[in-house]
Design a protein around this motif. Structure first.
Motif, PDB file in Angstrom:
ATOM      1  N   ARG A  62       6.816 -59.426  97.884  1.00 13.46           N
ATOM      2  CA  ARG A  62       6.396 -59.436  96.433  1.00 13.46           C
ATOM      3  C   ARG A  62       4.927 -59.087  96.798  1.00 13.46           C
ATOM      4  O   ARG A  62       4.145 -59.563  98.115  1.00 13.46           O
ATOM      5  CB  ARG A  62       6.459 -60.886  96.483  1.00 13.46           C
ATOM      6  CG  ARG A  62       6.053 -61.097  94.911  1.00 13.46           C
ATOM      7  CD  ARG A  62       6.956 -60.449  93.221  1.00 13.46           C
ATOM      8  NE  ARG A  62       8.188 -61.133  93.539  1.00 13.46           N
ATOM      9  CZ  ARG A  62       9.251 -61.019  92.926  1.00 13.46           C
ATOM     10  NH1 ARG A  62       9.118 -59.737  92.468  1.00 13.46           N
ATOM     11  NH2 ARG A  62       9.962 -61.804  93.112  1.00 13.46           N
ATOM     12  N   CYS A  63       5.112 -57.664  96.025  1.00 14.19           N
ATOM     13  CA  CYS A  63       3.629 -57.588  96.397  1.00 14.19           C
ATOM     14  C   CYS A  63       2.772 -58.321  95.172  1.00 14.19           C
ATOM     15  O   CYS A  63       2.806 -58.138  94.005  1.00 14.19           O
ATOM     16  CB  CYS A  63       3.235 -55.605  95.633  1.00 14.19           C
ATOM     17  SG  CYS A  63       2.028 -54.619  95.772  1.00 14.19           S
ATOM     18  N   PRO A  64       0.836 -58.523  96.136  1.00  8.95           N
ATOM     19  CA  PRO A  64      -0.208 -58.686  95.766  1.00  8.95           C
ATOM     20  C   PRO A  64      -0.379 -57.957  94.204  1.00  8.95           C
ATOM     21  O   PRO A  64      -0.738 -58.463  93.264  1.00  8.95           O
ATOM     22  CB  PRO A  64      -0.903 -59.163  96.390  1.00  8.95           C
ATOM     23  CG  PRO A  64      -0.386 -58.212  97.854  1.00  8.95           C
ATOM     24  CD  PRO A  64       1.336 -57.373  97.595  1.00  8.95           C
ATOM     25  N   GLY A  65       0.232 -57.026  94.358  1.00  2.78           N
ATOM     26  CA  GLY A  65      -0.581 -55.763  93.099  1.00  2.78           C
ATOM     27  C   GLY A  65      -0.050 -56.020  92.071  1.00  2.78           C
ATOM     28  O   GLY A  65      -0.580 -56.033  91.201  1.00  2.78           O
ATOM     29  N   CYS A  66       1.143 -55.799  92.030  1.00  2.00           N
ATOM     30  CA  CYS A  66       1.644 -55.811  91.078  1.00  2.00           C
ATOM     31  C   CYS A  66       3.409 -56.363  90.742  1.00  2.00           C
ATOM     32  O   CYS A  66       3.562 -56.064  89.608  1.00  2.00           O
ATOM     33  CB  CYS A  66       2.640 -54.327  90.933  1.00  2.00           C
ATOM     34  SG  CYS A  66       3.539 -53.757  92.548  1.00  2.00           S
ATOM     35  N   GLY A  67       3.200 -57.087  92.080  1.00  2.00           N
ATOM     36  CA  GLY A  67       4.013 -58.067  91.695  1.00  2.00           C
ATOM     37  C   GLY A  67       5.539 -57.700  92.014  1.00  2.00           C
ATOM     38  O   GLY A  67       6.241 -58.742  92.426  1.00  2.00           O
ATOM     39  N   PRO A  73       3.780 -51.145 102.910  1.00  2.00           N
ATOM     40  CA  PRO A  73       3.111 -51.008 101.716  1.00  2.00           C
ATOM     41  C   PRO A  73       4.269 -50.606 100.322  1.00  2.00           C
ATOM     42  O   PRO A  73       4.469 -49.853 100.612  1.00  2.00           O
ATOM     43  CB  PRO A  73       1.624 -50.420 102.367  1.00  2.00           C
ATOM     44  CG  PRO A  73       2.489 -49.444 103.272  1.00  2.00           C
ATOM     45  CD  PRO A  73       3.622 -50.071 103.661  1.00  2.00           C
ATOM     46  N   CYS A  74       3.060 -51.319  99.248  1.00  2.00           N
ATOM     47  CA  CYS A  74       3.570 -51.044  98.117  1.00  2.00           C
ATOM     48  C   CYS A  74       3.714 -49.051  97.708  1.00  2.00           C
ATOM     49  O   CYS A  74       1.938 -49.479  97.825  1.00  2.00           O
ATOM     50  CB  CYS A  74       3.432 -52.237  96.314  1.00  2.00           C
ATOM     51  SG  CYS A  74       3.831 -51.704  95.410  1.00  2.00           S
ATOM     52  N   LEU A  75       5.008 -48.295  97.146  1.00  2.00           N
ATOM     53  CA  LEU A  75       3.940 -47.075  97.404  1.00  2.00           C
ATOM     54  C   LEU A  75       3.378 -47.351  95.768  1.00  2.00           C
ATOM     55  O   LEU A  75       2.773 -46.550  95.790  1.00  2.00           O
ATOM     56  CB  LEU A  75       6.060 -46.259  97.220  1.00  2.00           C
ATOM     57  CG  LEU A  75       5.455 -44.923  96.666  1.00  2.00           C
ATOM     58  CD1 LEU A  75       4.901 -44.040  97.932  1.00  2.00           C
ATOM     59  CD2 LEU A  75       6.723 -44.754  97.359  1.00  2.00           C
ATOM     60  N   TYR A  76       4.551 -47.721  95.055  1.00  2.59           N
ATOM     61  CA  TYR A  76       3.163 -48.109  93.693  1.00  2.59           C
ATOM     62  C   TYR A  76       2.390 -47.949  93.330  1.00  2.59           C
ATOM     63  O   TYR A  76       1.661 -47.287  92.816  1.00  2.59           O
ATOM     64  CB  TYR A  76       4.584 -48.705  92.995  1.00  2.59           C
ATOM     65  CG  TYR A  76       3.604 -49.431  91.183  1.00  2.59           C
ATOM     66  CD1 TYR A  76       4.330 -47.981  90.063  1.00  2.59           C
ATOM     67  CD2 TYR A  76       3.238 -50.270  90.964  1.00  2.59           C
ATOM     68  CE1 TYR A  76       3.663 -47.972  88.681  1.00  2.59           C
ATOM     69  CE2 TYR A  76       2.547 -50.725  89.766  1.00  2.59           C
ATOM     70  CZ  TYR A  76       3.003 -49.669  89.108  1.00  2.59           C
ATOM     71  OH  TYR A  76       2.593 -49.723  87.400  1.00  2.59           O
ATOM     72  N   CYS A  77       2.104 -49.666  94.345  1.00  2.00           N
ATOM     73  CA  CYS A  77       0.579 -49.684  93.622  1.00  2.00           C
ATOM     74  C   CYS A  77      -0.290 -48.274  95.081  1.00  2.00           C
ATOM     75  O   CYS A  77      -1.458 -48.578  94.606  1.00  2.00           O
ATOM     76  CB  CYS A  77       0.295 -51.688  94.785  1.00  2.00           C
ATOM     77  SG  CYS A  77       0.950 -52.367  93.605  1.00  2.00           S
ATOM     78  N   GLN A  78      -0.124 -47.559  95.909  1.00  4.64           N
ATOM     79  CA  GLN A  78      -0.820 -46.985  96.438  1.00  4.64           C
ATOM     80  C   GLN A  78      -0.562 -45.568  95.515  1.00  4.64           C
ATOM     81  O   GLN A  78      -1.478 -44.708  95.349  1.00  4.64           O
ATOM     82  CB  GLN A  78       0.715 -46.013  98.087  1.00  4.64           C
ATOM     83  CG  GLN A  78       0.240 -47.328  98.864  1.00  4.64           C
ATOM     84  CD  GLN A  78       0.859 -46.664 100.136  1.00  4.64           C
ATOM     85  OE1 GLN A  78       1.272 -45.579  99.998  1.00  4.64           O
ATOM     86  NE2 GLN A  78       0.043 -46.973 101.149  1.00  4.64           N
TER      87      GLN A  78
END
Ligand SMILES: [Zn+2]
Length: 95
Positions: A62-67, A73-78
């Protein structure tokens, strides 16, 4: 990309040598250039297969940035972070 079947069809007709390359192209629905390429044995190699490809083993988290449930690491958040920095730089450049 031409199917192996179609290439085989062209090769068989070429080997028989009964019809012109133009006729082979018409019958097989390919261009004369393609027939010529196959006749000269210059056909491109198949792209490498993905046989032996091993997907990442890491389990999604579960990504802490986008959920989202992602492999860290989350590509979307990057990308979102990079976009924000890009916009900030553009805004700063305008002033
Ligand atoms: Zn994220």
């Amino acid at each position: 990309m031409l199917s192996d079947w179609k290439v085989g069809q062209v090769e068989v007709l070429l080997r028989k040598g009964l019809v012109s390359q133009r006729e082979i192209a018409r019958r097989c629905g390919v261009s004369r250039g393609t027939v010529r390429t196959i006749s000269l044995g210059m056909r491109r190699q198949r792209p490498p297969s993905n046989e032996g490809f091993v997907p990442p083993e890491e389990n999604p988290q579960r990504c802490p940035g986008c959920g989202g449930l992602v492999k860290m690491p989350c590509l979307y958040c990057q990308l979102r972070q990079m976009s924000r920095e890009h916009m900030r730089a553009r805004t700063a450049a305008k002033q």
